[in-house]
Design an enzyme around this catalytic site. Structure first.
Site, PDB file in Angstrom:
ATOM      1  N   LYS A 187     -24.014  51.123 -15.939  1.00  0.00           N
ATOM      2  CA  LYS A 187     -23.827  52.581 -15.960  1.00  0.00           C
ATOM      3  C   LYS A 187     -23.031  52.976 -17.195  1.00  0.00           C
ATOM      4  O   LYS A 187     -22.040  52.315 -17.533  1.00  0.00           O
ATOM      5  CB  LYS A 187     -23.087  53.034 -14.700  1.00  0.00           C
ATOM      6  CG  LYS A 187     -23.930  52.904 -13.449  1.00  0.00           C
ATOM      7  CD  LYS A 187     -23.307  53.644 -12.287  1.00  0.00           C
ATOM      8  CE  LYS A 187     -24.206  53.471 -11.082  1.00  0.00           C
ATOM      9  NZ  LYS A 187     -23.461  53.255  -9.848  1.00  0.00           N
TER      10      LYS A 187
ATOM     11  N   GLU B 211     -13.203  31.460 -14.474  1.00  0.00           N
ATOM     12  CA  GLU B 211     -13.916  32.271 -13.470  1.00  0.00           C
ATOM     13  C   GLU B 211     -12.880  32.913 -12.561  1.00  0.00           C
ATOM     14  O   GLU B 211     -11.976  32.241 -12.074  1.00  0.00           O
ATOM     15  CB  GLU B 211     -14.873  31.360 -12.677  1.00  0.00           C
ATOM     16  CG  GLU B 211     -15.535  31.977 -11.485  1.00  0.00           C
ATOM     17  CD  GLU B 211     -16.294  33.268 -11.782  1.00  0.00           C
ATOM     18  OE1 GLU B 211     -17.164  33.278 -12.669  1.00  0.00           O
ATOM     19  OE2 GLU B 211     -15.991  34.281 -11.127  1.00  0.00           O
TER      20      GLU B 211
ATOM     21  N   ASP C 240     -21.088  40.240 -16.819  1.00  0.00           N
ATOM     22  CA  ASP C 240     -21.431  41.447 -16.050  1.00  0.00           C
ATOM     23  C   ASP C 240     -21.817  42.555 -17.028  1.00  0.00           C
ATOM     24  O   ASP C 240     -21.040  42.875 -17.932  1.00  0.00           O
ATOM     25  CB  ASP C 240     -20.232  41.880 -15.191  1.00  0.00           C
ATOM     26  CG  ASP C 240     -19.926  40.849 -14.109  1.00  0.00           C
ATOM     27  OD1 ASP C 240     -20.844  40.090 -13.748  1.00  0.00           O
ATOM     28  OD2 ASP C 240     -18.777  40.805 -13.639  1.00  0.00           O
TER      29      ASP C 240
HETATM   30  C1  LIG Z   1     -23.226  37.774 -14.024  1.00  0.00           C
HETATM   31  S1  LIG Z   1     -22.243  36.392 -13.628  1.00  0.00           S
HETATM   32  C2  LIG Z   1     -22.830  35.132 -14.751  1.00  0.00           C
HETATM   33  C3  LIG Z   1     -22.359  33.770 -14.369  1.00  0.00           C
HETATM   34  C4  LIG Z   1     -22.834  32.631 -15.293  1.00  0.00           C
HETATM   35  N1  LIG Z   1     -22.293  32.751 -16.630  1.00  0.00           N
HETATM   36  C5  LIG Z   1     -24.325  32.549 -15.322  1.00  0.00           C
HETATM   37  O1  LIG Z   1     -24.919  32.904 -16.356  1.00  0.00           O
HETATM   38  O2  LIG Z   1     -24.915  32.131 -14.325  1.00  0.00           O
HETATM   39  C6  LIG Z   1     -20.687  36.834 -14.343  1.00  0.00           C
HETATM   40  C7  LIG Z   1     -19.538  35.960 -13.865  1.00  0.00           C
HETATM   41  O3  LIG Z   1     -18.374  36.298 -14.605  1.00  0.00           O
HETATM   42  C8  LIG Z   1     -17.276  36.403 -13.711  1.00  0.00           C
HETATM   43  N2  LIG Z   1     -16.345  37.366 -14.306  1.00  0.00           N
HETATM   44  C9  LIG Z   1     -16.571  38.671 -14.541  1.00  0.00           C
HETATM   45  N3  LIG Z   1     -15.520  39.228 -15.154  1.00  0.00           N
HETATM   46  C10 LIG Z   1     -14.608  38.233 -15.307  1.00  0.00           C
HETATM   47  C11 LIG Z   1     -13.311  38.189 -15.861  1.00  0.00           C
HETATM   48  N4  LIG Z   1     -12.763  39.267 -16.388  1.00  0.00           N
HETATM   49  N5  LIG Z   1     -12.653  37.015 -15.862  1.00  0.00           N
HETATM   50  C12 LIG Z   1     -13.216  35.895 -15.327  1.00  0.00           C
HETATM   51  N6  LIG Z   1     -14.443  35.890 -14.788  1.00  0.00           N
HETATM   52  C13 LIG Z   1     -15.142  37.035 -14.780  1.00  0.00           C
HETATM   53  C14 LIG Z   1     -17.891  36.910 -12.413  1.00  0.00           C
HETATM   54  O4  LIG Z   1     -17.074  36.632 -11.297  1.00  0.00           O
HETATM   55  C15 LIG Z   1     -19.205  36.147 -12.386  1.00  0.00           C
HETATM   56  O5  LIG Z   1     -19.081  34.891 -11.769  1.00  0.00           O
END
Ligand SMILES: C[S@@+](CC[C@H](N)C(=O)[O-])C[C@H]1O[C@@H](n2cnc3c(N)ncnc32)[C@H](O)[C@@H]1O
Length: 206
Positions: free
Chosen positions: A115, A61, A111
């Site tokens: 868009k 994370e 994520d």
């Molecule tokens: C939409 S949240 C989903 C979190 C979790 N997997 C859930 O389903 O509840 C996406 C998570 O991925 C992390 N994240 C996004 N891009 C990342 C990256 N390149 N490396 C590490 N973490 C990342 C974000 O900070 C966020 O906590």
């Protein structure tokens, strides 16, 4: 077994410029290791670790606040088989983690970059498939879930077309698979959730 503390739950590599050795992640490294990529608040990571004490779980994370919260909570719960690495996932999977270390890689509700002009930031695409392949053990599995229909279609097309992976059916309904924090929110909003699962094919990604 010594009780975990927030400091032992957080995985802080001694050197970010060489691959970690398996024993630096978990001392009992002969166990199955599962990765939760973009683990958010760690709900899935900790529930899975509690349910499967014979397996090890590493969350990745990039947000430091979430990493520290998970570290405190996993320590409070006494979970010796859960750790978290605060790092960009492409770097962790592509360089830092040992090749072939993971029996499962979970990418849950990444994520969606909804868009069109941002879609290139989505995690599941050609270059990252080689990265996923690299970190998985032989017969290792990649599990993906999203609430975003376009991302689901794009990701499944990319992985299905890749020679690096073969599609498997989703897990048997009897196999426990924790609900993530985001998943719970999307279910409450009545969103449709889709999941897909693949197994690593033998051979080199390069
Ligand atoms: C939409 S949240 C989903 C979190 C979790 N997997 C859930 O389903 O509840 C996406 C998570 O991925 C992390 N994240 C996004 N891009 C990342 C990256 N390149 N490396 C590490 N973490 C990342 C974000 O900070 C966020 O906590």
């Amino acid at each position: 077994m010594t009780r975990p503390t927030p400091e032992t739950v957080e995985l802080v590599p001694a050197d970010y410029f060489r691959a970690l050795r398996r024993e630096e992640i978990f001392s009992n490294f002969e166990r199955r290791l599962e990765l939760d990529v973009g683990c958010g608040d760690g709900t899935f990571l900790m529930e899975m670790a509690a349910r499967f004490p014979e397996r090890n779980f590493l969350g990745i994370e990039r947000l430091g606040g979430r990493v520290r919260k998970i570290s405190r909570r996993a320590a409070r719960l006494g979970l010796a088989n859960a750790r978290v690495l605060g790092l960009e996932s492409s770097y962790a999977l592509g360089w830092l983690l040992p090749e072939g270390c993971a029996t499962r890689l979970h990418l849950l509700f990444p994520d969606p970059w909804p868009k069109k002009r941002h879609a290139r930031h989505r995690f599941v695409h050609g270059e990252n498939l080689a990265t996923l392949h690299r970190v998985l053990a032989s017969d290792g599995e990649f599990l993906f879930k999203t609430d975003h229909p376009d991302y689901f279609d794009e990701a499944t097309a990319a992985v299905d077309e890749s020679p690096l992976f073969s599609r498997l059916p989703w897990l048997d309904s009897g196999e426990f698979y924790a609900v993530t924090d985001f998943e719970r929110q999307w279910m409450e909003e009545g969103k449709r959730i889709q999941g897909a699962r693949w197994v690593k094919r033998p051979g080199s990604a390069t």
